[in-house]
Design an enzyme around this catalytic site. Structure first.
Site, PDB file in Angstrom:
ATOM      1  N   TYR A  55      -5.615  19.752 -34.582  1.00 55.39           N
ATOM      2  CA  TYR A  55      -4.826  20.339 -34.262  1.00 55.39           C
ATOM      3  C   TYR A  55      -4.222  19.992 -32.474  1.00 55.39           C
ATOM      4  O   TYR A  55      -5.416  20.466 -31.898  1.00 55.39           O
ATOM      5  CB  TYR A  55      -4.416  21.703 -34.331  1.00 55.39           C
ATOM      6  CG  TYR A  55      -4.543  22.083 -35.729  1.00 55.39           C
ATOM      7  CD1 TYR A  55      -3.989  21.252 -36.812  1.00 55.39           C
ATOM      8  CD2 TYR A  55      -4.991  23.442 -36.236  1.00 55.39           C
ATOM      9  CE1 TYR A  55      -4.162  21.561 -38.198  1.00 55.39           C
ATOM     10  CE2 TYR A  55      -4.910  23.701 -37.810  1.00 55.39           C
ATOM     11  CZ  TYR A  55      -4.554  22.666 -38.523  1.00 55.39           C
ATOM     12  OH  TYR A  55      -4.477  23.073 -39.688  1.00 55.39           O
ATOM     13  N   HIS A 125     -11.304  19.091 -43.961  1.00 57.69           N
ATOM     14  CA  HIS A 125      -9.872  19.168 -43.837  1.00 57.69           C
ATOM     15  C   HIS A 125      -9.262  17.897 -44.586  1.00 57.69           C
ATOM     16  O   HIS A 125      -9.177  16.783 -43.938  1.00 57.69           O
ATOM     17  CB  HIS A 125      -9.742  19.089 -42.410  1.00 57.69           C
ATOM     18  CG  HIS A 125      -8.126  19.435 -41.933  1.00 57.69           C
ATOM     19  ND1 HIS A 125      -7.633  19.457 -40.673  1.00 57.69           N
ATOM     20  CD2 HIS A 125      -7.089  19.823 -42.879  1.00 57.69           C
ATOM     21  CE1 HIS A 125      -6.367  19.835 -40.642  1.00 57.69           C
ATOM     22  NE2 HIS A 125      -5.974  20.009 -42.055  1.00 57.69           N
ATOM     23  N   SER A 204       1.000  27.876 -45.143  1.00 61.38           N
ATOM     24  CA  SER A 204       2.531  27.829 -45.284  1.00 61.38           C
ATOM     25  C   SER A 204       2.829  29.073 -46.419  1.00 61.38           C
ATOM     26  O   SER A 204       3.434  28.595 -47.001  1.00 61.38           O
ATOM     27  CB  SER A 204       2.876  26.694 -45.516  1.00 61.38           C
ATOM     28  OG  SER A 204       4.355  26.555 -45.327  1.00 61.38           O
ATOM     29  N   PRO A 205       2.472  30.252 -46.225  1.00 63.08           N
ATOM     30  CA  PRO A 205       2.938  31.190 -47.233  1.00 63.08           C
ATOM     31  C   PRO A 205       4.424  31.428 -47.198  1.00 63.08           C
ATOM     32  O   PRO A 205       4.680  32.079 -48.000  1.00 63.08           O
ATOM     33  CB  PRO A 205       1.870  32.496 -47.010  1.00 63.08           C
ATOM     34  CG  PRO A 205       1.618  32.302 -45.319  1.00 63.08           C
ATOM     35  CD  PRO A 205       1.419  30.750 -45.149  1.00 63.08           C
ATOM     36  N   GLY A 209       8.583  28.519 -43.179  1.00 61.54           N
ATOM     37  CA  GLY A 209       9.754  29.352 -42.466  1.00 61.54           C
ATOM     38  C   GLY A 209      10.912  29.746 -43.305  1.00 61.54           C
ATOM     39  O   GLY A 209      11.746  30.443 -43.319  1.00 61.54           O
ATOM     40  N   GLY A 213      14.301  33.407 -44.275  1.00 63.14           N
ATOM     41  CA  GLY A 213      15.541  33.396 -44.243  1.00 63.14           C
ATOM     42  C   GLY A 213      16.277  33.021 -42.822  1.00 63.14           C
ATOM     43  O   GLY A 213      17.688  33.014 -42.914  1.00 63.14           O
TER      44      GLY A 213
END
Length: 326
Positions: A55, A125, A204-205, A209, A213
């Site tokens: 990252y 990873h 990414s739960p 995004g 909403g």
């Protein structure tokens, strides 16, 4: 915050995915802002922080995110759990050949950047199909025995790969894509993890995004290093097609005085006791909102009604949980 177990390691029920402070969601914040964001997460009950050695290479350099995490958490190292990930490239396999030597070199660099003597959870990873998972598992066993790591895991894998690794060195966790729009883990991975004492750590739960909403059909993503420009659910037709899912959780959010993002994570926390989501953001306000999902308790009836309704809705833009190094 409620605690959950990664094997024998206790963590907050919701962790912090730190990637967005170095990569993946457009131009990254200033250094001081990022360090402060991690420290604010800790002050608000988060004890589980996820990073990776890669990252940062798009906008800064490999290891940038690990350095942020190391600096932010050094004063409270004994009170937190740090997870990082190793990437094994074909180039270094060709040049060095020795898998154990490669892993040890990567880990030594990560330890230095993280300012720690050990890593709590060390993931592979994305599996490189040129390296047998059994060989990596054997090295991880040595590292655990030596106290350099406390546990290990795999990322973006199915049960067949998990089983092969388990025979050599038991895993602590599996980090896969899992959210209301990506439910492949429910078929085999979640039942397997539950049966064998592994934790599922969903990245990414909030579906990049979308389930907050705040992503609308007319939203424009950043042109610099923004994964949302290629994530399937962020295509125009899928943004529109998945509106019924968002409408469903927005209705419950209004009833519970919560945000849609919080409902999406409260749902997975209720799903099983061995799920620990790691939402990520580069925005401090959003980071704290995500952690607040731990305070949103769904009743059995609310959960069952929500789960049943989700089963009836078509999902658009499927990505899947298995991704290899290639």
């Amino acid at each position: 915050m409620e605690k959950r177990k990664l094997g024998q390691i206790e963590v907050s029920a919701i962790g912090m995915g730190c990637m967005g402070l170095s990569h993946g969601y457009g131009v990254i914040p200033e250094h001081e802002y990022s360090v402060e964001a991690i420290r604010k997460a800790f002050a608000n009950g988060c004890t589980f922080f996820d990073t990776a050695e890669v990252y940062g290479h798009q906008q800064q350099y490999p290891g940038h995110n690990e350095e942020l995490v190391g600096e932010a958490l050094e004063p409270v190292r004994g009170q937190v759990v740090i997870a990082t990930k190793i990437t094994i490239t074909n180039e270094e396999l060709e040049q060095e050949g020795d898998v154990e030597a490669i892993i040890r070199r990567h880990l030594a660099a990560s330890l230095k950047r993280l300012r720690t003597r050990y890593v709590d959870l060390y993931y592979w990873h994305r599996v490189n199909r040129h390296v047998p998972v059994e060989k990596v598992a054997a090295v991880m066993k040595k590292l655990i025995d030596e106290g350099l790591i406390r546990g290990w895991g795999l990322s973006q894998v199915e049960v067949d790969t998990i089983e092969r690794a388990q025979r050599v060195c038991p895993l602590s966790a599996v980090q896969n894509l899992y959210n209301m729009l990506e439910r492949d883990c429910e078929k085999r991975v979640i039942p397997y993890c539950l049966a064998h004492g592994l934790v599922l750590v969903p990245f990414s739960p909030v579906a990049s995004g979308y389930l907050s909403g705040k992503v609308q059909s007319e939203s424009q993503f950043e042109t610099v290093d923004d994964v949302r420009s290629w994530v399937p659910q962020m295509r125009q037709e899928n943004l529109d097609g998945n509106r019924p899912v968002l409408a469903l959780i927005e209705a419950l959010a209004a009833k519970k005085d919560a945000t849609p993002a919080q409902i999406s994570m409260a749902w997975m926390l209720k799903k099983a006791p061995h799920i620990v989501p790691i939402p990520g953001s580069k925005n401090q306000e959003r980071i704290l909102e995500n952690l607040g999902a731990a305070d949103v308790a769904l009743t059995d009836e609310e959960f069952e009604t929500l789960d049943a309704a989700l089963d009836t809705l078509d999902v658009h833009g499927h990505r899947g949980i298995v991704e290899f190094m290639e």
